[in-house]
Design a protein around this motif. Structure first.
Motif, short mmCIF file in Angstrom:
data_model
loop_
_atom_site.label_atom_id
_atom_site.label_comp_id
_atom_site.label_asym_id
_atom_site.label_seq_id
_atom_site.Cartn_x
_atom_site.Cartn_y
_atom_site.Cartn_z
N PRO A 1 -0.84 -9.33 51.20
CA PRO A 1 -1.23 -10.68 51.64
C PRO A 1 -0.97 -11.71 50.54
CG PRO A 1 -2.90 -9.10 52.28
CD PRO A 1 -1.94 -8.37 51.39
N GLY A 2 -0.44 -12.86 50.92
CA GLY A 2 -0.14 -13.93 49.97
C GLY A 2 1.22 -13.81 49.29
N GLU A 3 1.92 -12.71 49.53
CA GLU A 3 3.22 -12.49 48.88
C GLU A 3 4.31 -13.36 49.50
OE1 GLU A 3 6.18 -8.74 47.77
OE2 GLU A 3 4.25 -8.35 48.69
N PHE B 1 16.28 -17.28 53.76
CA PHE B 1 14.97 -17.25 54.42
C PHE B 1 13.91 -16.94 53.38
CE2 PHE B 1 11.59 -14.55 56.20
CZ PHE B 1 11.10 -15.36 57.20
N SER B 2 12.82 -17.70 53.41
CA SER B 2 11.66 -17.37 52.58
C SER B 2 10.41 -17.73 53.37
CB SER B 2 11.69 -18.08 51.23
OG SER B 2 11.59 -19.47 51.41
N PHE B 3 9.36 -16.95 53.17
CA PHE B 3 8.12 -17.13 53.91
C PHE B 3 6.97 -16.63 53.06
CE2 PHE B 3 4.85 -15.62 56.83
CZ PHE B 3 4.67 -16.73 57.63
N LEU C 1 3.36 -15.26 52.98
CA LEU C 1 2.36 -14.65 53.86
C LEU C 1 0.99 -15.29 53.63
CD1 LEU C 1 3.29 -10.88 53.50
CD2 LEU C 1 3.52 -12.28 55.55
N PRO C 2 0.22 -15.45 54.69
CA PRO C 2 -1.17 -15.91 54.51
C PRO C 2 -1.95 -14.91 53.66
CG PRO C 2 -0.51 -16.02 56.83
CD PRO C 2 0.57 -15.29 56.11
N SER C 3 -2.89 -15.39 52.87
CA SER C 3 -3.64 -14.49 51.97
C SER C 3 -4.77 -13.75 52.67
CB SER C 3 -4.19 -15.29 50.79
OG SER C 3 -4.97 -16.37 51.26
N GLU C 4 -5.12 -14.12 53.90
CA GLU C 4 -6.23 -13.48 54.59
C GLU C 4 -5.81 -12.47 55.65
OE1 GLU C 4 -4.93 -17.02 56.77
OE2 GLU C 4 -5.61 -16.83 54.74
N LEU C 5 -4.65 -11.85 55.51
CA LEU C 5 -4.17 -10.88 56.50
C LEU C 5 -4.88 -9.53 56.35
CD1 LEU C 5 -0.31 -11.45 56.36
CD2 LEU C 5 -1.90 -12.23 58.12
N LEU C 6 -5.15 -8.90 57.49
CA LEU C 6 -5.67 -7.53 57.49
C LEU C 6 -4.51 -6.57 57.28
CD1 LEU C 6 -8.00 -7.80 60.62
CD2 LEU C 6 -8.69 -7.83 58.21
N PRO C 7 -4.76 -5.41 56.68
CA PRO C 7 -3.68 -4.43 56.49
C PRO C 7 -3.13 -3.94 57.84
CG PRO C 7 -5.61 -3.84 55.20
CD PRO C 7 -6.02 -4.97 56.09
N SER C 8 -1.87 -3.57 57.85
CA SER C 8 -1.25 -2.98 59.03
C SER C 8 -1.86 -1.61 59.26
CB SER C 8 0.26 -2.80 58.84
OG SER C 8 0.88 -4.04 58.64
N GLY C 9 -1.90 -1.18 60.50
CA GLY C 9 -2.43 0.14 60.83
C GLY C 9 -2.11 0.47 62.27
N LEU D 1 9.81 -5.53 62.05
CA LEU D 1 8.45 -5.07 61.76
C LEU D 1 8.26 -5.02 60.24
CD1 LEU D 1 5.91 -3.85 63.16
CD2 LEU D 1 6.92 -1.63 62.72
N ILE D 2 7.10 -5.51 59.76
CA ILE D 2 6.76 -5.40 58.34
C ILE D 2 5.39 -4.76 58.22
CG2 ILE D 2 8.18 -7.39 57.66
CD1 ILE D 2 5.52 -8.93 57.24
N GLN D 3 5.13 -4.16 57.06
CA GLN D 3 3.85 -3.53 56.77
C GLN D 3 3.08 -4.40 55.80
OE1 GLN D 3 2.65 -0.55 58.03
NE2 GLN D 3 4.46 -0.60 59.35
N ILE D 4 1.80 -4.62 56.09
CA ILE D 4 0.91 -5.33 55.16
C ILE D 4 0.00 -4.26 54.55
CG2 ILE D 4 -0.84 -7.13 54.89
CD1 ILE D 4 1.93 -8.20 55.75
#
Length: 128
Positions: free
Chosen positions: A28-30, A88-90, A92-100, A124-127
């Protein structure tokens, strides 16, 4: 030539888009970096815009939420079989829950043309 044009308008042999990312797992935040890879079809096509949505999908409730969206307006003429890259650059929001198993994240990219069927890509990306 006319047949190829009409087939392209239906999506057969039209230009394609692919979002290419530097890796698959992020925190998150990356800051995510990559590029949109455009590949021309059988005929030249006038591009209109690129839409890219960052989406969270929750499997249990089958809920899909767009967390952020980016649009690139363009009037580029993509020649037959031409390749092009757009950075492309983006962040990520810092308050994301982990992927699962319950929550997944992806980028949904759409390439719109002045005429013809849009090209769609999902990444698809993994947090973690």
């Amino acid at each position: 030539m006319l047949l190829r044009k009409y087939m392209s308008l239906l999506g057969i042999g039209s230009a394609k888009i692919d979002l290419v990312l530097s890796k698959e797992s992020y925190t998150p935040g990356e800051l995510i970096k990559g590029y949109f890879f455009l590949k021309g079809g059988t005929i030249e096509q006038q591009l209109k815009r690129i839409d890219c949505d960052f989406v969270r999908i929750r499997e249990a409730g089958e809920e899909e939420a767009i967390l952020d969206s980016t649009t690139i307006l363009t009037s580029t003429l993509l020649q037959s079989e031409e390749s092009n890259q757009i950075p492309f650059s983006f962040k990520l929001p810092s308050e994301l829950l982990p992927s699962g198993s319950e929550t997944t994240y992806r980028f949904k990219t759409r390439l719109h043309f002045k005429e013809g069927v849009k090209s769609i890509d999902q990444d698809l990306i993994q947090i973690v």
